[in-house]
Design a protein around this motif. Sequence first.
Motif, mmCIF file in Angstrom:
data_model
loop_
_atom_site.group_PDB
_atom_site.id
_atom_site.type_symbol
_atom_site.label_atom_id
_atom_site.label_comp_id
_atom_site.label_asym_id
_atom_site.label_seq_id
_atom_site.Cartn_x
_atom_site.Cartn_y
_atom_site.Cartn_z
ATOM 1 N N HIS A 2 0.924 -1.423 0.110
ATOM 2 C CA HIS A 2 -0.514 -0.246 0.017
ATOM 3 C C HIS A 2 0.685 1.324 -0.067
ATOM 4 C CE1 HIS A 2 -2.629 -3.095 2.061
ATOM 5 N NE2 HIS A 2 -3.605 -2.400 0.634
ATOM 6 N N ASP B 196 -5.606 3.934 -14.033
ATOM 7 C CA ASP B 196 -5.047 4.831 -12.982
ATOM 8 C C ASP B 196 -4.876 6.685 -13.435
ATOM 9 O OD1 ASP B 196 -2.809 3.283 -12.320
ATOM 10 O OD2 ASP B 196 -3.045 2.856 -14.260
ATOM 11 N N ALA C 204 -5.805 -7.301 -6.209
ATOM 12 C CA ALA C 204 -5.967 -6.040 -5.260
ATOM 13 C C ALA C 204 -7.688 -6.230 -4.560
ATOM 14 C CB ALA C 204 -6.259 -4.524 -5.904
ATOM 15 N N ILE D 30 -7.704 -0.416 -2.762
ATOM 16 C CA ILE D 30 -7.800 0.483 -3.295
ATOM 17 C C ILE D 30 -8.378 1.347 -2.585
ATOM 18 C CG2 ILE D 30 -8.963 0.644 -5.008
ATOM 19 C CD1 ILE D 30 -9.404 -1.763 -6.155
ATOM 20 N N CYS E 235 -6.187 4.537 -2.288
ATOM 21 C CA CYS E 235 -5.663 6.065 -2.284
ATOM 22 C C CYS E 235 -6.022 6.849 -1.216
ATOM 23 C CB CYS E 235 -7.661 5.917 -3.064
ATOM 24 S SG CYS E 235 -7.523 5.193 -4.750
#
Length: 126
Positions: free
Chosen positions: A13, A71, A101, A106, A110
């Motif tokens: 991560h 992306d 993932a 995710i 983020c």
Amino acid sequence: MIMISETYGSGKHVVNVSVHDTNGWGLAVFVRGGDRPHLGGVALASPGVEIHGKKLSSCDLWTITVPGHKDAELAQKIAKKICKATGEPVSVSLGIHVEHAKAEDIELVCANVDTAVTAFLEKYSN
């Protein structure tokens, strides 16, 4: 020219946000991380134009996506955030891959990107 780099998170991560400034004429941002950093998308944000004294938008956005990649969605969000905060044109090149993932992965990646971008903005504005 100044370069500011922020790294946040750990393991798969982890993300790194590197920003090169052009002394008020724009910012070039590269965001990479996860298991396999790469280039998956690019976003360009420019302060909205003024016509007859009225600003049409806070910033205008354009994106380029490598086929099969998501992306550019995150790159667009980052470019807009930095553009609105600085009033400068911003390009963001982004590539983060986390193998197999899940939704939580995710969300964490983020969130780590957002934290790194916020840390950059705090440094840049001082």
